[in-house]
Scaffold this active site. Structure first.
Site, PDB file in Angstrom:
ATOM      1  CB  VAL A  84      -0.993  -0.007   1.177  1.00  0.00           C
ATOM      2  CG1 VAL A  84      -0.274  -0.070   2.495  1.00  0.00           C
ATOM      3  CG2 VAL A  84      -1.894   1.212   1.150  1.00  0.00           C
ATOM      4  CB  CYS A  85       0.993   3.508  -2.507  1.00  0.00           C
ATOM      5  SG  CYS A  85       1.215   4.909  -3.383  1.00  0.00           S
TER       6      CYS A  85
END
Lengths: 150, 1015
Positions: A84-85
């Site tokens: 996840v960014c």
């Protein structure tokens, strides 16, 4: 990992037990010997109430401080690998060692319903999100159905 | 009073007018008028004369006007105090103190003044150090006594008793404000305010001793009701001030730990407030214990515990109410301190520790329900989860039986006991109770159960079979007694530890499952829904047990079927069904016929919709997969497909003849989702794949033989339904999933379709197709899974796919027209490069040029995803060009020779400040590969750099040439080390970013400007 850092993680664990937001879970994983590994956490992030993500629970692994959805999640800011960014997870963009697991998970929960179009991570979800909001929302609802909160 | 700081100027409005305006704010009037007045007053407050106005207003006899005066001082302090001279600052302080001490009373305006004074103290212009002592004396003398005059005055201890209660209350209020105000400066580099605070530690001790002492004295003369009231008031204010200072000292007294003594000496008085039932005393003590466990010394902790065990504490514990919750917090925090020291369990023979443990157990025994009345049990979770975790961690250090210390067994006893206590607490209340619960109560109860589940899981690590045995006994007892809610709780506990069950636990589990548990549940309408739901979940949690003991399946499966009929259970039942069938498929092969009958029955339920159908069919398909011959599998699949075909036909009929495209689409989607689920279940298991590593040519049963019609059917479903609903993103996704089901298979099967099928499907898509990125991703998977296929047919298909990609690129023209489709295309080209690069040699130079030019466009485009994908592609190409072991090396070299210069230019364009930091990492990787693979790299890099617009702009700067030269040398030198190379590029990129901003700072995101230090 330094002992200072491990101390912090162990403190982190106590803090989490004392006070964690509703519907979330986070616990260190056990290694092969059954011993707790405080760097690797098994976590669950519920969708926020009154959003299309409401009712879902999404599992991810946090290897401090990176988060990875298992299995990968259909979301504009989640890499095809599931990573996840999240800007608070990114050292260059402001990750401080003082950020707690609670903040990370709450950050991810907010990100679910408020994707960051500046920082796309997967083409498929980002494309649907941009092109057809109704279809995107329908798709999210079906994902929520497949990952129901207990 | 002296002149107001700064020197007085005439007021813009007469003072009387200002007072009138202030008063009018508090009179009823129209909103518009009030907001106008507010605006006028705001201007006055911010004006240079604000100081003077504030002072004048504070002399007024009207409380509201005075409040407004104090507020104005605060505003001036916050906005304009920095410009005050030392002299003015001193005058201001005198004025503020004067206003505070000249009136006796604890009104709102006085409280506001306390906070204004505390703010003054925290400001850099403050000239005040011994503020508490200064105020004490000012009160005593009714005029300001500042630091300079303090030496000649009597001791604070002597003066304080002369002050009135109200004056003491104001002092406490001020001191509390002080702790809050200065705490806000925790992170400020200037430590001066903290030094001034520390100088007040002794005075705070005096103040608190006197105030607590006076308050408690009132309590000891309880005959007058009035005196109780005064006592309460003083003690409440003292506690607030005390807790404020303890909190402050925790973070700011680190350098002077000896000063903590001045606060610790008040602990005894603070703790004695508990027994006088002073408001918030328990909360204050609990907060200090929780947040600063080391604050209280052993003697204070002992004192605290004797209070808990005194008639006061016992009385509170006897009946459950709000006070019990507060006391429970104290007990929990107290227990945590002992637990932290390990003494609580290691010194288990200590009577005090035994007493503490027994209280902690007792607190879980209130008969009330969590969620409504029992708010104590959730408080206890904190202690017990810590306790159980600690013991679990400790027990890992003593795995050998003979090294186990005696205390461990005792501690395990507590774990066992507390699990039993929690088990009682998680039993659902009867329906008539829960019916009246609001959503908050339900939520609280649910969260509590989840927390208990975590404790149980941890407890299992310590107790193993002992606790399993306990749960099974409990569950059996509940079942035999037809106590369905207790049964639910027992099952819930068993599910909690389901993952940890192995074959060694089977004999214990059999004791439970040999009872007609599921038969009884499915045949009894009186069993609460919640028990049924947990029973459904139990099946999925124990499917590996059922695999080892298929003899129990005949009671479990019919139960699931009945659960499928109920809307509230159907979803979970379908999931449990799929997982159980998949796990136990081999034991169920003989029963396939009855499963089809079951499905037929299920179809008549209202609950049979997309999700449940696909899961149930997935389960049955797993049993089909486990059949021992292709013929039997074929028969099974044929039957499954009859159901699928029925939905498909209906979908088409409803759409075309019924005119209800929406409903038609739902059915079409059901068809494809079921088909994909079946495909997934039919995948060969790993063991079968290993068996088949032989020289025999693969069977053609499904591609050419009797199974061929099945494959044709799959192809028809996919093609036809997509054709009917070409614009449905869901249909496209589901269709791709059907195709994907066979990709990873290494042995033939019904879903292992000829390569042409996928390509035929993909060729029907275009840039208008919804979810095209997913289709392109499907194509990528297809290549990956077929990379070992050397057959001529496969080559033909690959070629068709390549042409299709080229046509999409042509339609796109530029990556910015659809960045995500561009990504899909680039990733597909990358797959060709890594698996089958020779394919490019058959294409015309024009076609190739268009394709690779597009990828260079992607590199230069500001779009993040295409840029990264193209960087990845070129990394692979350069790697291939340098790979002497690859048969395709020459293809890679050809591409590199043709496009190397253009790619280098694009990469340099990014590195010269165009790319953002997160993508920089992606861009530098192909550059490094290029340097290691291409002899011309240095020349290309040099050319690319010198023709970058940014570099051209600064070429006259005498340093530029040097910087560029050194950068190139550094690149060449560090290409073998990824970290050194990264550093080199990063440094140059930063330099370019700087230059860019100097030219056009206004275009820069403010965050970037800040990060790069450019103003």
């Amino acid at each position: 990992m330094s002992s200072l850092c491990m101390n912090r993680l162990s403190e982190e664990r106590k803090q989490w037990r004392r006070d964690h937001p509703f519907g979330f879970f986070a616990k260190p994983m056990r290694g092969s010997q059954g011993v707790m590994d405080l760097k690797r956490w098994e976590c669950g992030v519920p969708g926020k109430e009154k959003t299309i993500w409401d009712g879902g629970l999404f599992k991810l692994e946090v290897i401090f401080p990176d988060g990875k959805f298992t299995p990968p999640l259909f979301h504009p800011n989640v890499y095809p690998s599931g990573t996840v960014c999240l800007s608070i997870l990114n050292e260059e963009e402001g990750w401080k060692p003082a950020i707690t697991i609670k903040e990370i998970l709450l950050g991810i929960q907010s990100l679910l319903d408020e994707p960051n179009p500046e920082s796309p991570a997967q083409a498929d979800a980002f494309n649907l999100f941009k092109k057809d909001k109704a279809a995107y929302e329908k798709k999210i609802k079906s994902i929520v159905k497949d990952n129901p909160a207990p | 009073m002296a002149d107001a700081p700064p020197p007085s100027q005439s007021l813009p409005l007469g003072l009387e007018e200002i007072e009138r305006l202030v008063k009018s704010l508090y009179e009823p009037g129209n909103a518009k008028k009030i907001s106008e007045t507010e605006a006028t007053l705001r201007v006055l407050q911010h004006s240079p004369q604000g100081w003077e106005i504030a002072d004048a207003l504070l002399n007024n006899s009207d409380e509201n006007v005075r409040f407004f005066g104090a507020l104005t001082f605060t505003i001036k302090l916050n906005n304009d105090s920095a410009s005050l001279s030392e002299e003015h600052s001193q005058q201001l302080l005198s004025k503020l103190i004067y206003h505070l001490v000249s009136r006796d009373g604890t009104s709102v305006s006085t409280r506001k003044l306390c906070s204004t004074l505390a703010q003054y103290f925290s400001k850099p212009v403050s000239t005040w150090e011994n503020c508490i002592r200064s105020l004490v004396l000012s009160f005593a003398q009714k005029q300001p006594v500042l630091d300079d005059d303090l030496d000649s005055q009597p001791s604070t201890w002597d003066v304080l008793p002369q002050l009135s209660d109200n004056q003491v209350l104001i002092l406490l209020d001020f001191a509390m404000n002080l702790s809050e105000e200065v705490k806000k400066l925790s992170n400020a580099p200037d430590r001066t305010p903290h030094k001034r605070m520390i100088a007040n530690a002794e005075s705070i001790e005096a103040l608190l001793q006197v105030s607590f002492g006076r308050g408690i004295k009132y309590f000891s003369t309880p005959e007058k009701e009035e005196s109780m009231f005064h006592g309460e008031k003083l003690c409440v204010a003292s506690l607030k001030c005390f807790s404020g200072w303890v909190g402050y000292a925790q973070s700011e007294f680190k350098e002077v730990p000896e000063k903590m003594q001045y606060l610790r000496s008040v602990s005894e008085l603070a703790l004695s407030c508990l027994e006088y039932h002073v408001d918030d005393a328990m909360e204050t003590v609990a907060e200090i214990l929780e947040n600063y466990p080391k604050f209280f010394e052993t003697k204070h902790l002992n004192l605290l515990w004797s209070a808990i065990m005194s008639p006061w504490g016992i009385e509170i514990l006897k009946n459950l109410d709000a006070e019990t919750v507060s006391l429970a917090r104290i007990i929990v925090a107290y227990g945590q301190i002992l637990l932290e020291s390990k003494k609580l369990f290691q010194e288990h023979e200590n009577e005090h520790h035994q007493q503490v443990m027994s209280v902690l157990h007792e607190l879980l025994k209130y008969p009330d329900f969590v969620g409504v009345d029992d708010e104590v049990a959730p408080v206890l979770l904190d202690f017990w989860s810590n306790y159980v975790n600690t013991i679990s961690e400790e027990s890992f250090q003593f795995l050998e039986e003979d090294t186990k210390p005696a205390w461990l067994e005792k501690a395990a006893g507590h774990v066992f006991q507390v699990v039993a206590e929690f088990l009682q607490k998680i039993i659902f209340p009867p329906a008539e109770v829960t019916k009246q619960w609001d959503s908050d109560s339900k939520k609280t109860f649910k969260v509590f159960r989840i927390d208990v589940r975590d404790i149980i899981q941890e407890a299992y690590e310590v107790l193993r079979e002992t606790i399993l045995e306990q749960f099974i006994d409990f569950t059996i007892r509940a079942f035999d007694a037809t106590n369905w809610l207790e049964l639910e709780a027992g099952l819930f506990c068993l599910i909690s530890i389901g993952d940890a069950m192995t074959e060694s636990n089977d004999s214990r589990l059999q004791r439970l499952f040999e009872r007609p548990l599921y038969q009884v549940i499915s045949g009894n309408g009186e069993i609460p829904a919640v028990t049924q739901r947990t029973a459904v979940e139990m099946i999925a949690a124990f499917d590996s047990f059922f695999l080892r003991h298929p003899e129990y399946l005949p009671q479990v499966l019919p139960f699931l079927l009945s659960a499928l009929a109920q809307p509230s259970l159907a979803h979970g039942a379908a999931k449990s069904f799929a997982s159980l069938c998949s796990e136990c498929r081999k034991s169920l092969t003989g029963e396939l016929g009855s499963f089809f009958q079951m499905y037929q029955q299920f179809l008549s339920y209202q609950t049979a919709e997309e999700f449940t159908k696909s899961r149930v069919l997935e389960g049955i398909a797993a049993i089909v997969q486990a059949q021992d011959s292709d013929e039997k599998r074929l028969a099974g699949v044929q039957q499954l497909f009859e159901y699928i075909a029925h939905d498909a036909m209906q979908a088409v009929n409803i759409t075309k003849e019924g005119g209800d495209a929406e409903q038609g689409q739902v059915l079409a989607l059901t068809t494809l989702k079921c088909l994909a689920a079946i495909g997934k279940a039919l995948q060969a298991s790993d063991e079968e794949v290993i068996d088949l590593v032989s020289d025999q040519s693969p069977s053609q049963f499904w591609t050419q033989g009797p199974g061929k019609p099945i494959q044709n059917q799959i192809i028809n479903f996919v093609n036809y339904l997509t054709q009917v609903f070409p614009m449905s993103d869901e249909i496209i996704e589901a269709a791709c999933n059907v195709l994907r089901a066979g990709f990873k298979e290494t042995v033939p099967g019904p879903f292992v379709l000829p390569p042409s099928v996928t390509i035929d499907y993909i060729l029907k898509t275009n840039v208008q197709t919804p979810r095209l990125p997913y289709v392109l991703d499907t194509a990528c998977c297809w290549i990956s899974c077929h990379k070992l296929d050397k057959s001529p047919d496969f080559q033909v298909q690959v070629q068709r796919l390549l042409h299709h990609v080229l046509s999409i690129l042509q339609a796109l023209q530029n990556p910015r027209n659809d960045p995500e489709i561009s990504v899909g295309c680039i990733e597909l080209i990358q797959k060709f490069v890594s698996t089958n690069a020779r394919i490019f040699t058959t294409e015309s130079p024009e076609v190739l040029k268009a394709m690779f030019d597009f990828s260079v466009e992607c590199l230069q485009s500001p779009e993040v995803l295409p840029k990264r994908a193209a960087a990845q592609l070129w990394k692979d190409i350069f790697e291939l060009a340098g790979n002497t072991k690859s048969q395709d090396q020459s293809t890679g070299q050809d591409i590199m020779n043709h496009f190397g210069a253009a790619v280098t230019f694009a990469l340099m364009y990014n590195i010269c400040g165009e790319v953002d930091y997160t993508s920089l990492e992606h861009v530098l990787i192909p550059l490094r590969k290029l340097i290691t693979a291409d002899r011309n790299a240095k020349a290309n890099i040099t050319n690319a750099l010198t023709s970058q617009p940014l570099i051209i702009r600064v070429k006259d700067d005498p340093n530029t040439e040097n910087i560029v030269r050194r950068f190139i040398e550094s690149l060449m030198r560090n290409a073998r080390s990824s970290s050194a190379f990264k550093e080199t590029v990063k440094e140059f990129w930063q330099r370019c970013k700087h230059m860019q901003m100097q030219f056009a700072p206004q275009y820069m995101h403010p965050g970037h400007r800040f990060a790069l230090g450019v103003n």
